[in-house]
Design a protein around this motif. Structure first.
Motif, short mmCIF file in Angstrom:
data_model
loop_
_atom_site.label_atom_id
_atom_site.label_comp_id
_atom_site.label_asym_id
_atom_site.label_seq_id
_atom_site.Cartn_x
_atom_site.Cartn_y
_atom_site.Cartn_z
N CYS A 8 0.84 -1.19 0.00
CA CYS A 8 0.00 0.00 0.00
C CYS A 8 0.88 1.25 0.00
O CYS A 8 2.10 1.16 -0.05
CB CYS A 8 -0.90 0.03 1.24
N THR A 9 0.23 2.39 0.07
CA THR A 9 0.92 3.67 0.16
C THR A 9 0.53 4.32 1.49
O THR A 9 -0.55 4.05 2.02
CB THR A 9 0.54 4.58 -1.01
N TYR B 7 2.12 4.30 -4.86
CA TYR B 7 2.79 3.13 -5.41
C TYR B 7 1.79 2.19 -6.09
O TYR B 7 1.48 1.12 -5.55
CB TYR B 7 3.54 2.40 -4.30
N PRO B 8 1.27 2.56 -7.26
CA PRO B 8 0.32 1.67 -7.94
C PRO B 8 0.96 0.33 -8.28
O PRO B 8 2.11 0.27 -8.72
CB PRO B 8 -0.03 2.46 -9.21
N ARG C 68 4.65 6.89 -8.37
CA ARG C 68 4.09 7.62 -9.51
C ARG C 68 3.25 8.79 -9.04
O ARG C 68 2.76 8.81 -7.90
CB ARG C 68 3.21 6.71 -10.36
N LEU C 69 3.04 9.71 -9.93
CA LEU C 69 2.13 10.83 -9.71
C LEU C 69 1.03 10.78 -10.76
O LEU C 69 1.28 10.54 -11.94
CB LEU C 69 2.88 12.16 -9.81
N GLY D 292 -4.57 -0.89 -7.61
CA GLY D 292 -4.15 -1.51 -6.37
C GLY D 292 -2.72 -1.16 -6.03
O GLY D 292 -1.85 -1.17 -6.89
N GLY D 293 -2.46 -0.83 -4.77
CA GLY D 293 -1.16 -0.33 -4.35
C GLY D 293 -1.23 1.15 -4.05
O GLY D 293 -0.47 1.68 -3.24
N ASN D 294 -2.17 1.84 -4.72
CA ASN D 294 -2.44 3.25 -4.41
C ASN D 294 -3.28 3.39 -3.14
O ASN D 294 -3.51 4.51 -2.68
CB ASN D 294 -3.17 3.94 -5.56
N SER D 295 -3.75 2.30 -2.60
CA SER D 295 -4.49 2.38 -1.35
C SER D 295 -3.68 3.14 -0.32
O SER D 295 -2.52 2.81 -0.06
CB SER D 295 -4.78 0.97 -0.82
#
Length: 717
Positions: free
Chosen positions: A70-71, A270-271, A572-573, A649-652
């Motif tokens: 996750c982030t 972090y997608p 990423r942005l 997922g990962g941008n959570s």
């Protein structure tokens, strides 16, 4: 978005596109060149250097990868970090007991001494990145097989990682992009003393449960708070009571002035994975073969877990995280099937590939690109049924710990028995610890029923590709009813309990291990999982090369387009705006459809319902309109809001920031209408669902009374 744990992934790396402002997952090192002017026009007030700098403090210094999936973001000068409730869910469950059930009841440390340290948790800070494409590709040549190419690249990657880790101070990762046509290295610093500071009760942090998951409107307070600790010199260190709160290079100020539709916003995070280069037949394979098996197996696994979780609080806490993960993927994969069919994505991709084939078969291109589509399609045609099989098999390993545990523990036992007395003495403490940890949270009756039912599903539904041979042999004797076999295996296996595994360790015997039914079964499953038929290996080599050439060719055929790399868990942005979603048939409680309110939360209340029961304290605060300073100018307390950011997922847990770099919200989900977003971006429907930061502050302050945490933050009006 959810914490998605993948068992089988393919690195699918980019999308050629006419980029819109709300589409794209951008490298921070290219913001100045590719995005800054566009972002300024939309409302950004920061320089590119203030977003990403190697030499000076910048926004990137406040963004961390949380526990590998996750982030999270730093929101105080004392290392306080904010992420999603569902990202911290497994750690909150780990710290819960039936007697002190903080997952259900919530937890708020009123002092640092009260903060709780889960096991095996870390956060990762991004230090810098650089392009090493020329160096990596310089060790390859067109005549290499894919295996030879991979070997040469791995050797060069090892050198680059060693050169940049500064004697082990940093973690260095070299990653491929655009399907292996470009390479960049990333330097990180990891911190492993991370402690739970605060979490709302499950009835707030997971409000709506599986029913509302991926749905809009939402009313979920999906957040939790942790803190990073360092040694006295500010360096990473294992947990110690002598460690001190981190002094970060940058922390995010928190905006309390509110937002309105059309406001510029951006997300750093972090997608995990997007697959927007995926060929047409790859999508068809997922929709028709892989995902239906995933959905069916997940539903079965959920039903078995739920049965036992409802009967016992300890089982509920121990399996809460696994259940949530399986349930999330179950709904995600069904949503992807529906969305990809609705968008006719296979048909659109097939047309694009026909156009590419025309370019590829021009005289000057044919030698390199002429067979690309043919080889790709041949690979998918040969692996469709294997894909279905693999997903049923993966479901066993994903939902049943006893599918893989006997193999992994048994392999360790084999090494132990072959070791010298000195080596055994060294190995034994690790084996004891491994046994303790493996069985600590297992509910063996659940595992027993799960394994029997998943084996039946696997044996009866994986009909187009050979199943694991020992499973086939067992099933042929019982019409694929594995209940009696599994019951007998558990009754006699050395892996059926912690006590039996420990007893075997004290008196190991190779014949006993090799004839153990759970060990034989588990080994059979793992061997089958790792087996690739020879004909598929040949096709796979051609496919990997052709996939890389497809991406290369598409970029060369369309050189004037702006490209961003597909997601692969690197920072990423993405940027866009606060925006609504066409209402359709769904009724929202708010005046406009870009946000929801506490009124809507209360309206969903169902006493005794584990998904929709609202805590009485929250009801009382609503009835008294006791919102503190966190309501809008009309006295309405916002809960969730929508943006058009391109995330996955990962941008959570990713921060939603305004044009000044101030925190306005916390990303936590996407919408079911755009579930195909990992493959295609739909600007009309794709939305990110976020928790309004004012609701987060309201829960911390008015609901929990944790004013010590509010006082830590830098609030900006």
């Amino acid at each position: 978005m959810k914490k998605l744990v993948l068992f089988l992934t393919v690195a699918l790396m980019a999308l050629p596109l006419k980029v819109k402002a709300d589409e794209g997952m951008w490298f921070l090192m290219f913001i100045e060149r590719l995005n800054h002017r566009d972002m300024q026009k939309m409302g950004l007030q920061l320089t590119a250097e203030e977003i990403y700098s190697i030499n000076n403090n910048s926004l990137k210094d406040a963004i961390v990868q949380f526990d590998g999936g996750c982030t999270a973001e730093i929101i105080s000068k004392e290392g306080l970090i904010l992420t999603n409730h569902h990202c911290g869910y497994d750690k909150i469950a780990e710290l819960s007991t039936p007697q002190d059930d903080i997952l259900t009841n919530g937890f708020w440390a009123k002092s640092k001494a009260e903060e709780r340290a889960p096991k095996n948790i870390s956060v990762r800070f991004f230090v810098r990145m650089d392009d090493v494409t020329k160096r990596i590709l310089g060790v390859t040549n067109p005549n290499m097989t894919e295996a030879e190419r991979e070997k040469a690249i791995k050797a060069e990657i090892a050198k680059i990682e060693q050169e940049n880790n500064e004697g082990g101070k940093y973690t260095v990762s070299v990653r491929p992009f655009f399907q292996g046509n470009e390479y960049y290295y990333f330097v990180y610093q990891d911190f492993e003393d991370v402690r739970l500071v605060g979490t709302p009760p499950n009835a707030i942090g997971k409000f709506g449960g599986d029913t509302d998951n991926w749905e809009w409107p939402r009313h979920t307070g999906d957040f939790s708070l942790f803190r990073v600790y360092t040694d006295k010199d500010g360096n990473p260190a294992p947990y110690s009571p002598d460690n001190i709160p981190m002094s970060p290079k940058h922390h995010l100020p928190v905006a309390t002035s509110g937002i309105k539709e059309g406001d510029f916003s951006m997300i750093l995070g972090y997608p995990g994975r997007t697959n927007r280069w995926m060929p047409a037949q790859g999508i068809e394979q997922n929709v028709s073969f892989a995902y239906p098996a995933w959905v069916e197996g997940s539903r079965l696994g959920m039903d078995v877990m739920k049965k036992y979780m409802d009967q016992n609080d300890e089982v509920r806490l121990n399996y809460a995280s696994k259940y949530a993960s399986v349930a999330n993927y179950w709904k995600n994969r069904q949503g992807m099937i529906d969305a990809l069919k609705a968008h006719k994505t296979v048909e659109k991709k097939t047309k694009e590939e026909k156009d590419f084939n025309k370019w590829a078969n021009k005289k000057e291109n044919k030698a390199t690109y002429g067979k690309v589509i043919e080889d790709i399609n041949a690979y998918y045609a040969a692996t469709n049924e294997k894909s279905r099989h693999d997903n049923y098999l993966m479901t066993i390993l994903r939902t049943s710990d006893m599918g893989a545990l006997p193999y992994s523990l048994g392999s360790a036992f084999s090494q132990y028995m072959e070791a010298s007395p000195e080596q055994r003495a060294e190995m034994k403490p690790y084996l004891v610890n491994g046994i303790n940890e493996s069985y600590a949270t297992l509910a063996l009756p659940l595992e027993q029923e799960m394994l029997a039912k998943q084996l039946q599903l696997y044996a009866t539904k994986s009909t187009g590709f050979d199943i694991a041979p020992y499973v086939k042999e067992i099933g042929s004797k019982s019409n694929n009813d594995f209940t009696a076999y599994i019951n007998n295996a558990f009754a006699n296996s050395i892996f059926a309990s912690e006590e039996k595994a420990m007893a075997f360790l004290e008196n190991p015997n190779a014949d006993v291990l090799n004839n153990d039914e759970l060990f034989k079964l588990s080994s059979d499953l793992i061997r089958q999982y790792n087996t690739v038929p020879e004909n598929v290996k040949t096709l796979q080599n051609d496919y990997q090369k052709s996939y890389r050439l497809l991406v290369d060719g598409l970029r060369k055929a369309n050189p004037d387009k702006k490209y961003y790399p597909d997601a692969n868990s690197t920072l990423r942005l993405t940027y866009g705006k606060v925006i609504d979603l066409p209402r359709g048939n769904k009724v929202n409680d708010a005046a406009e459809n870009w946000y929801t309110t506490l009124q809507g939360t209360i309206a969903k209340h169902k006493a005794g319902d584990e998904e929709f029961e609202v805590p009485q304290r929250l009801i009382d605060l609503y009835n008294n309109k006791d919102f503190g300073t966190y309501a809008d100018e009309n006295g309405v307390l916002h809960v969730n809001f929508l943006t058009d950011h391109d995330i996955t997922g990962g941008n959570s847990g990713s921060p939603v920031l305004n044009g000044k770099g101030e925190l306005i919200g916390l990303a936590f989900d996407g919408n079911i209408e755009a579930m195909a977003g990992d493959v295609i971006y739909d600007p009309k429907l794709q939305r990110t669902i976020n928790v309004d930061v004012r609701y987060i502050l309201f829960i911390i302050d008015k609901y929990a009374g944790a004013t010590n945490l509010i006082e830590e933050m830098t609030l900006v009006k």
